[in-house]
Design an enzyme around this catalytic site. Sequence first.
Site, PDB file in Angstrom:
ATOM      1  N   GLN A 215      30.800  30.334  52.132  1.00  0.00           N
ATOM      2  CA  GLN A 215      31.453  29.960  51.070  1.00  0.00           C
ATOM      3  C   GLN A 215      32.889  30.422  51.063  1.00  0.00           C
ATOM      4  O   GLN A 215      34.102  29.925  50.694  1.00  0.00           O
ATOM      5  CB  GLN A 215      30.956  30.298  49.674  1.00  0.00           C
TER       6      GLN A 215
ATOM      7  N   TYR B  53      21.272  29.727  50.265  1.00  0.00           N
ATOM      8  CA  TYR B  53      21.315  28.243  50.682  1.00  0.00           C
ATOM      9  C   TYR B  53      22.574  27.587  50.155  1.00  0.00           C
ATOM     10  O   TYR B  53      23.255  28.275  49.351  1.00  0.00           O
ATOM     11  CB  TYR B  53      19.774  27.708  50.117  1.00  0.00           C
ATOM     12  N   GLU B  54      22.588  26.267  50.384  1.00  0.00           N
ATOM     13  CA  GLU B  54      23.739  25.519  50.102  1.00  0.00           C
ATOM     14  C   GLU B  54      24.992  26.142  50.472  1.00  0.00           C
ATOM     15  O   GLU B  54      26.167  26.339  50.118  1.00  0.00           O
ATOM     16  CB  GLU B  54      24.147  25.535  48.565  1.00  0.00           C
ATOM     17  N   GLY B  55      24.889  26.778  51.912  1.00  0.00           N
ATOM     18  CA  GLY B  55      26.024  27.264  52.573  1.00  0.00           C
ATOM     19  C   GLY B  55      25.929  28.835  51.993  1.00  0.00           C
ATOM     20  O   GLY B  55      25.996  29.180  50.837  1.00  0.00           O
TER      21      GLY B  55
END
Length: 589
Positions: free
Chosen positions: A446, A439-441
């Site tokens: 990233q 999650y969060e990309g």
Amino acid sequence: MPQFHPPLRDHLFCLYDLLGFESHTRLPGFEAFSRDVIEAVLEQSARFCSDVLYPLNRSADEEGVHFENGVVTTPKGFREAYSQLVAGGWPSLTASPEHGGQGMPHMVNFLFEEMLNGANLSFGLFPGLTRGAYVLLTEQGSAEQVAQYGPKLASGEWAGSMCLTEAHCGTDLGLLKTQAVPRGDGSYSLSGTKIFISAGEHDLTPNIVYFVLARLPDAPKGSKGISLFLVPKLLVDEDGSLAARNGISCGAVEHKMGIHGCPTCVMNLDGATGWLVGEANQGLKAMFSMMNTERIAVGIHGLAVAEASYQNAVAYARERLQGRAPSGPRDAAKPADPIIVHPDVRRMLMTQRALTEGCRMLALWTAQALDVSERHADAAVRKQADGFVALMTPVVKAFLTDCGSEVANLGVQVLGGHGFIRANGQEQYVRDVRITQIYEGTNGVQSADLLGRKVLHLDLFDSFARPVKSFVERHEGNEALDEFLEPLAASYDLLQDATWMIRERAASHPEEAGAAAVDYMRLFALTALAYLWARAAEVSLPKSNEDFHRAKLSTARFFMQRILPDTASLHARIVSGAAPVMELDEAMF
Ligand SMILES: Cc1cc2nc3c(=O)[nH]c(=O)nc-3n(C[C@H](O)[C@H](O)[C@H](O)COP(=O)(O)OP(=O)(O)OC[C@H]3O[C@@H](n4cnc5c(N)ncnc54)[C@H](O)[C@@H]3O)c2cc1C
């Protein structure tokens, strides 16, 4: 019995010996944070995390959250612990004094977040999201919105949550469909369904402030047509008191691999009242205030779990008796030696240790730049630090979470079959930390951000290269440091070569950067760790008569000789280019 003790000695080493926190307090607003103050803050937070939060870690994992008729109840003990968290002022460490916060350096907060999430990752997600929501609000919200919600989010009295993902859109937010229709009175009516929303509904706070991405009726297609809205769970009267329930509710809670104490919710918006934050159709850009905060925070979650797993593994390896040391029995009176004598167990523990301590240095180096980017009196220095933080954000997110997973897996292996058994604590770390790579990309995304955007497009590589090159040049001829400098310089050369090569290839071959990104990210991060381990060695060499510093030097040597050589194979993979990745016909899979 698994235990968790925040590693305060290493925290102080990183802050003061390695990164010179004494001079950091010269930044405007930090003058009051003397060593005594910082040590007291860290000690108190360590006590809270190990005494209050850690004991709830496994019980919350076993119990999970409860969902009934749209109501989510957190595991036993979470409500009481959350009240203590708020009463202790912990959520507001970095918040502005204007909103009742303590205006502390990010460097200190990073260490607090490491302890918090090392003790209990599921619990740590609640205040973590709220801090991100506070940052987003104060950076992007109107003065009125900040006045209404800022102090409540700063203190943690109300919680924050971010609502981006929909069933058909995760990485590609340009596909999102949630609609926001203006009501003509300055508010909007929001309708749609969000999925996978962490802490979307719970019983820890009386109100939750959702930041929701949605589309206005006349919005352009894709990511250029996304706007950001503030949607409270309970509407708020002008005098600040809580009023009617808003049209946002939890439709289901996911059953998932880990972080069982934190609900992952389907959130239904049925004509929910929301207010635009920032400008129409600029929502994705605005949302990055929260996403960048969360990306670094998620990286710290990886570090936090790594530390907890390492501690558990060391404690076990000291006690478990199996076999004899190859060099002869340690204690002939005992039936066998502790497994810590075996070179292969040492290999695992040293890998855990070198990665964990290295990741801590990397996180704090980035935190230092984050403080400078916000506080320094000179705008040019602020801008430079800002570029460095932008460059390092995907590295902290992806590398620290990859290491969290790697270290937690090694933790299971150190315990053998007992690592696979729930009561011993290690398997939970593997399950809990796994999501941090997603999650969060995702970490793939990233890595693409690091290489494609930060290095190739924004040209930020130099903000990392400058300190590394100047360190190597400054210490040239320093024989004592040579064993650390040489591998650092060699790894830096590989990274620089890879950067040039990809830049050249990517200009004419669109798949090159994507094929290289994950290997490039790891090559970059290992080189950054080599730089930080070399700096740690520089600090520890003159103090090598002390156990702590001798251990630092041994760990630095292990990193240079047993982990850093991976850079050669990463470079070789990058050199091979996109062809071997893309050659196989899609139909052949
Ligand atoms: C427990 C949990 C909590 C979450 N919490 C929140 C939350 O609080 N708020 C919220 O909004 N969301 C949340 N999410 C959603 C999370 O951020 C997404 O799952 C994540 O961004 C990936 O999206 P996806 O699952 O749709 O995967 P997809 O986007 O479908 O990706 C699938 C795979 O394809 C790869 N991929 C996709 N696009 C590309 C590309 N362009 N280039 C290269 N590779 C690509 C990905 O790296 C991945 O490996 C949560 C998810 C989970 C599981």
